[in-house]
Each structure stands twice: as structure tokens, then as C-alpha cells.
Motif scaffolding. Structure first.
Motif, PDB file in Angstrom:
ATOM      1  N   ARG A 123      -8.734   1.029  73.390  1.00  0.00           N
ATOM      2  CA  ARG A 123      -7.867   0.269  72.464  1.00  0.00           C
ATOM      3  C   ARG A 123      -8.290   0.479  71.006  1.00  0.00           C
ATOM      4  N   THR A 124      -9.597   0.754  70.783  1.00  0.00           N
ATOM      5  CA  THR A 124     -10.048   1.055  69.425  1.00  0.00           C
ATOM      6  C   THR A 124      -9.500   2.395  68.967  1.00  0.00           C
ATOM      7  N   LEU A 125      -9.569   3.403  69.836  1.00  0.00           N
ATOM      8  CA  LEU A 125      -8.996   4.705  69.488  1.00  0.00           C
ATOM      9  C   LEU A 125      -7.513   4.578  69.182  1.00  0.00           C
ATOM     10  N   GLU A 126      -6.802   3.775  69.949  1.00  0.00           N
ATOM     11  CA  GLU A 126      -5.370   3.582  69.713  1.00  0.00           C
ATOM     12  C   GLU A 126      -5.120   2.928  68.364  1.00  0.00           C
ATOM     13  N   THR A 127      -5.950   1.948  68.003  1.00  0.00           N
ATOM     14  CA  THR A 127      -5.793   1.265  66.718  1.00  0.00           C
ATOM     15  C   THR A 127      -6.101   2.201  65.563  1.00  0.00           C
ATOM     16  N   VAL A 128      -7.144   3.018  65.723  1.00  0.00           N
ATOM     17  CA  VAL A 128      -7.499   3.988  64.682  1.00  0.00           C
ATOM     18  C   VAL A 128      -6.383   5.007  64.506  1.00  0.00           C
ATOM     19  N   MET A 153     -15.965   9.391  67.859  1.00  0.00           N
ATOM     20  CA  MET A 153     -14.674   9.463  67.167  1.00  0.00           C
ATOM     21  C   MET A 153     -14.489  10.796  66.460  1.00  0.00           C
ATOM     22  N   ARG A 154     -15.583  11.353  65.928  1.00  0.00           N
ATOM     23  CA  ARG A 154     -15.472  12.673  65.308  1.00  0.00           C
ATOM     24  C   ARG A 154     -14.913  13.695  66.285  1.00  0.00           C
ATOM     25  N   ARG A 155     -15.430  13.677  67.504  1.00  0.00           N
ATOM     26  CA  ARG A 155     -14.991  14.656  68.507  1.00  0.00           C
ATOM     27  C   ARG A 155     -13.607  14.322  69.053  1.00  0.00           C
ATOM     28  N   LYS A 156     -13.410  13.058  69.398  1.00  0.00           N
ATOM     29  CA  LYS A 156     -12.153  12.670  70.034  1.00  0.00           C
ATOM     30  C   LYS A 156     -10.966  12.842  69.096  1.00  0.00           C
ATOM     31  N   LEU A 157     -11.175  12.570  67.807  1.00  0.00           N
ATOM     32  CA  LEU A 157     -10.088  12.626  66.828  1.00  0.00           C
ATOM     33  C   LEU A 157     -10.097  13.915  66.015  1.00  0.00           C
ATOM     34  N   ASP A 158     -11.012  14.832  66.351  1.00  0.00           N
ATOM     35  CA  ASP A 158     -11.141  16.121  65.659  1.00  0.00           C
ATOM     36  C   ASP A 158     -11.311  15.932  64.150  1.00  0.00           C
ATOM     37  N   LEU A 159     -12.275  15.100  63.795  1.00  0.00           N
ATOM     38  CA  LEU A 159     -12.576  14.845  62.378  1.00  0.00           C
ATOM     39  C   LEU A 159     -13.566  15.922  61.928  1.00  0.00           C
ATOM     40  N   PHE A 160     -13.041  17.079  61.595  1.00  0.00           N
ATOM     41  CA  PHE A 160     -13.861  18.279  61.454  1.00  0.00           C
ATOM     42  C   PHE A 160     -14.631  18.362  60.143  1.00  0.00           C
ATOM     43  N   ALA A 161     -14.239  17.581  59.142  1.00  0.00           N
ATOM     44  CA  ALA A 161     -14.893  17.660  57.827  1.00  0.00           C
ATOM     45  C   ALA A 161     -15.628  16.367  57.520  1.00  0.00           C
ATOM     46  N   ASN A 162     -16.942  16.458  57.372  1.00  0.00           N
ATOM     47  CA  ASN A 162     -17.716  15.329  56.873  1.00  0.00           C
ATOM     48  C   ASN A 162     -17.907  15.537  55.376  1.00  0.00           C
ATOM     49  N   VAL A 163     -17.425  14.602  54.591  1.00  0.00           N
ATOM     50  CA  VAL A 163     -17.390  14.755  53.140  1.00  0.00           C
ATOM     51  C   VAL A 163     -18.309  13.720  52.508  1.00  0.00           C
ATOM     52  N   ASN A 183     -18.243  19.459  61.043  1.00  0.00           N
ATOM     53  CA  ASN A 183     -18.538  18.208  61.741  1.00  0.00           C
ATOM     54  C   ASN A 183     -18.415  18.285  63.259  1.00  0.00           C
ATOM     55  N   THR A 184     -18.120  19.477  63.815  1.00  0.00           N
ATOM     56  CA  THR A 184     -17.778  19.520  65.232  1.00  0.00           C
ATOM     57  C   THR A 184     -18.659  20.429  66.068  1.00  0.00           C
ATOM     58  N   GLU A 185     -19.442  21.330  65.434  1.00  0.00           N
ATOM     59  CA  GLU A 185     -20.178  22.271  66.261  1.00  0.00           C
ATOM     60  C   GLU A 185     -21.588  22.515  65.738  1.00  0.00           C
ATOM     61  N   GLY A 186     -22.067  23.735  65.732  1.00  0.00           N
ATOM     62  CA  GLY A 186     -23.455  24.001  65.374  1.00  0.00           C
ATOM     63  C   GLY A 186     -24.396  23.507  66.458  1.00  0.00           C
ATOM     64  N   ALA A 203      -8.553   9.945  59.715  1.00  0.00           N
ATOM     65  CA  ALA A 203      -9.722   9.928  58.841  1.00  0.00           C
ATOM     66  C   ALA A 203     -10.463   8.608  59.019  1.00  0.00           C
ATOM     67  N   VAL A 204     -11.787   8.694  59.140  1.00  0.00           N
ATOM     68  CA  VAL A 204     -12.647   7.523  59.261  1.00  0.00           C
ATOM     69  C   VAL A 204     -13.683   7.588  58.154  1.00  0.00           C
ATOM     70  N   PHE A 205     -13.691   6.586  57.291  1.00  0.00           N
ATOM     71  CA  PHE A 205     -14.626   6.536  56.168  1.00  0.00           C
ATOM     72  C   PHE A 205     -15.731   5.542  56.495  1.00  0.00           C
ATOM     73  N   GLU A 206     -16.960   5.895  56.131  1.00  0.00           N
ATOM     74  CA  GLU A 206     -18.095   5.061  56.532  1.00  0.00           C
ATOM     75  C   GLU A 206     -19.198   5.092  55.483  1.00  0.00           C
ATOM     76  N   SER A 207     -19.893   3.984  55.362  1.00  0.00           N
ATOM     77  CA  SER A 207     -21.115   3.969  54.573  1.00  0.00           C
ATOM     78  C   SER A 207     -22.165   4.770  55.325  1.00  0.00           C
ATOM     79  N   VAL A 208     -23.039   5.434  54.584  1.00  0.00           N
ATOM     80  CA  VAL A 208     -24.010   6.338  55.194  1.00  0.00           C
ATOM     81  C   VAL A 208     -25.187   5.574  55.797  1.00  0.00           C
TER      82      VAL A 208
END
Length: 333
Positions: free
Chosen positions: A55-60, A88-98, A121-124, A255-260
Motif C-alpha cells: 500500500r505504501t508503494l501504491e501511495t508513492v 524503493m530505488r529498485r522497485k520504482l527504478d529510481l536510477f539517479a541519486n542526486v 543508483n541501481t547497479e555496481g 521520485a523520492v526525496f530524503e534527508s541524508v
């Protein structure tokens, strides 16, 4: 005025304090914002057995963007637990960490720093493909042309909107296959489609030294997952520390924005946490939604309060979270 839906996830620890503070500031800005709320994090895992429920993924996914507070990372392996942000990075394909790093009027901040570190943000090495054979442990590092191309285009477009300089950070001199693919893919893209951007390569250890000695020389930096993770904490240290460092996890659709900073369990619940990183992450969120003027107004308000006070105790002051937030609201109004 466009209406925007923002999902708020408090997460763990001081996330329960900094997210409500950021919401108060956003509500004071006079924008047409609708807020939804969702649950995720280690505390939620302990209660329910999952760190990010469906339900969180759906809300996001239904929101225009998400603001996340803080996450606890247990120091030992917990069966069944997976970090909420990484999931969430993987599930939502959030490929760029800025991770922007800009000088702030606080102790320890270098002057005239204004750079952005873009991390794939997805491999390495962070694909977490590890195995052990007795006393030997092996980890795979996965680099693909597609992911390198995508993060390269993102960083090149960002550089084009800024000062037209892109440093491609690598270790291809030692790892020519994996790091070499990352480097060559981005440099070829720059040469082919971004002739107006000065793209140049920097070996990661040299980059660390130059960041400490001359951080003002950098504009946009792009790096693989592990190198970007390490260097972004270094750049945060140049401009006031992790406590005031914002970030964004950005994909093509979400897009998910977060404090570090972490969840700071030692001060959680005391009402003394510093919401600056979360508020600056909210400014990044507004920028992402096309509200550039409001984003600049919010950033200016933060620096004004950091300069004139009141400051929270982590920055040498004595203000509570609420007092600092009140001062921000007075500025944005």
C-alpha cells in the motif's frame, strides 16, 4: 497554479519529527499541495514483518513526488529485512541519486561551493551479489551500457542547465572492463550529443583529493554507485555535514526525496532534531515539480535562518525543532 500531491513517509527515529516540520513549512508557502501519508522503515518492519508494504508503494506511485524522513539501518543482519529506501530505488527504478552540495552559513562549511553529485543508483557493487567460499568472499560488480548511458544523459542534461561542466569519476585504470564501460559510455554520449558540455574524466582517488583542496572547481560529478555513495558524504562534509544535506532518488516516472542523515535514535523523541536536510530535500522536490521559484525561496529562507538563528543544538544553538521551524515559516511567509 498547478496542484501537486506529495506523499510523506516519516520512516524511523527523528523522521517522526523532521517530516511534520517540513510539512508545516511547505503548507506555509501558499502552494496548491495535497499531502498523503504512508509507512515504511525498520520500525514498520518490526511491527509487521515488511519494511515497505504494497500500500505504501501504491501511495508513492500515485503521488507526484515523495518526501522521506529517516531510516534506521541495523548494525547486524536481520533475517527478512531490506532497507526501505534501497527497496524503493529498485522497485520504482529510481536510477539517479542526486546530492547537491552548496555552501551554507554554518561552522565548517567551505565558501563558494556549488556542485551536484549524481550517483548511478541501481547497479555496481550494490547489486548485493555476494558469496563466500570458506575464507574467501567474492562480490560481483555489475555495470551495463544501458544504465551508464541513462545516468550519463541525466548528468549531462543537469550540467547543461548549470555551468556546462561534467566530471566523470571512475577507476578504469585498475578496472578497465567494468569502470571502463561506465567511462567510455558517458564520454561517447557527451561527444556525440553534448558538445556544449565540458565532459572530462577524473580518477576517483584524485577526485577525492581535488574535492578537499578545490571543491569550487567542480560543477556536476557523475559516478558509479559505490564511488558516488562515498564521495557524496565527502561533499556533504565540505558544506556543513550530513545533518543539513538533502538528496533525491529520481526515475523516469517517480521520485523520492530524503534527508541524508540517519534516524538518530539517541535524540529521537526529544524535539531537538534539525529539520534542515528534510526542508532542503523538500526544496529539491519542489524544483522537480516545476516550482523553481518556490524552491529558491525556501533555500534562501533556510540560509537566512542558519545565518541569523535560531540554530538547533547540532549547529551550536539551543533551538528546538519547533522553534527552528517557526523561524523558517516566518521567513517563507
Amino acid at each position: 497554479m498547478a496542484k501537486h500531491t506529495i506523499c510523506l513517509i516519516e520512516g524511523d527515529g527523528i523522521g517522526h519529527e523532521v517530516i511534520p516540520a517540513a510539512r508545516r513549512v511547505l503548507e506555509a508557502m501558499g502552494l496548491d499541495l495535497e499531502f498523503t501519508e504512508a509507512q515504511a522503515g525498520y520500525e514498520h518492519f518490526l511491527e509487521t514483518g515488511t519494511s515497505v508494504p504494497d500500500r505504501t508503494l501504491e501511495t508513492v506511485m500515485a503521488a507526484d513526488a515523495t518526501l522521506f524522513g529517516a531510516a534506521t539501518s541495523p548494525s547486524h543482519k536481520v533475517p527478512g529485512f531490506f532497507g526501505a529506501i534501497r527497496f524503493m530505488r529498485r522497485k520504482l527504478d529510481l536510477f539517479a541519486n542526486v546530492r547537491p552540495a552548496r555552501s551554507h552559513p554554518v561552522p565548517g562549511s567551505f565558501e563558494h561551493v556549488d556542485l551536484v553529485l549524481v550517483r548511478e543508483n541501481t547497479e555496481g557493487l550494490y547489486v548485493e551479489q555476494e558469496r563466500r567460499y570458506g575464507d574467501t568472499a567474492i562480490a560481483d560488480a555489475v555495470i551495463t551500457r544501458g544504465a551508464s548511458q541513462r545516468i550519463g544523459e541525466y548528468a549531462l542534461n543537469l550540467a547543461r542547465r548549470r555551468r556546462n561542466k561534467l566530471a566523470v569519476v571512475h577507476k578504469a585504470n585498475v578496472l578497465p572492463v567494468t569502470q571502463g564501460l561506465f567511462l567510455s559510455t558517458i564520454m561517447e554520449e557527451a561527444k556525440r550529443n553534448y558538445g556544449d558540455v565540458q565532459a572530462y574524466d577524473v580518477i576517483v582517488d584524485a577526485c577525492a583529493m581535488h574535492l578537499v583542496r578545490h571543491p569550487q572547481s567542480f560543477d556536476v560529478i557523475v559516478a558509479t554507485n559505490l564511488f558516488g555513495d562515498i564521495l557524496s558524504d565527502l561533499t556533504a562534509g565540505l558544506t556543513g555535514g550530513l545533518g543539513i544535506a538533502p538528496s533525491g532518488n529520481i526515475g523516469l516516472e517517480h521520485a523520492v526525496f530524503e534527508s541524508v542523515h540517519g534516524s538518530a535514535p539517541d535524540i529521537a523523541g526529544q524535539g531537538v532534531s534539525n529539520p534542515t536536510a528534510t526542508v532542503l530535500s523538500a526544496a529539491m522536490l519542489l524544483d522537480h515539480l516545476g516550482e523553481a521559484e518556490a524552491a529558491r525561496k525556501l533555500e534562501t529562507a533556510v540560509d537566512t535562518v542558519l545565518q541569523e538563528g535560531p540554530r538547533t543544538r547540532d549547529l551550536g544553538g539551543s533551538a528546538s525543532t519547533a522553534q527552528f521551524t517557526d523561524a523558517l515559516i516566518a521567513r517563507v511567509k
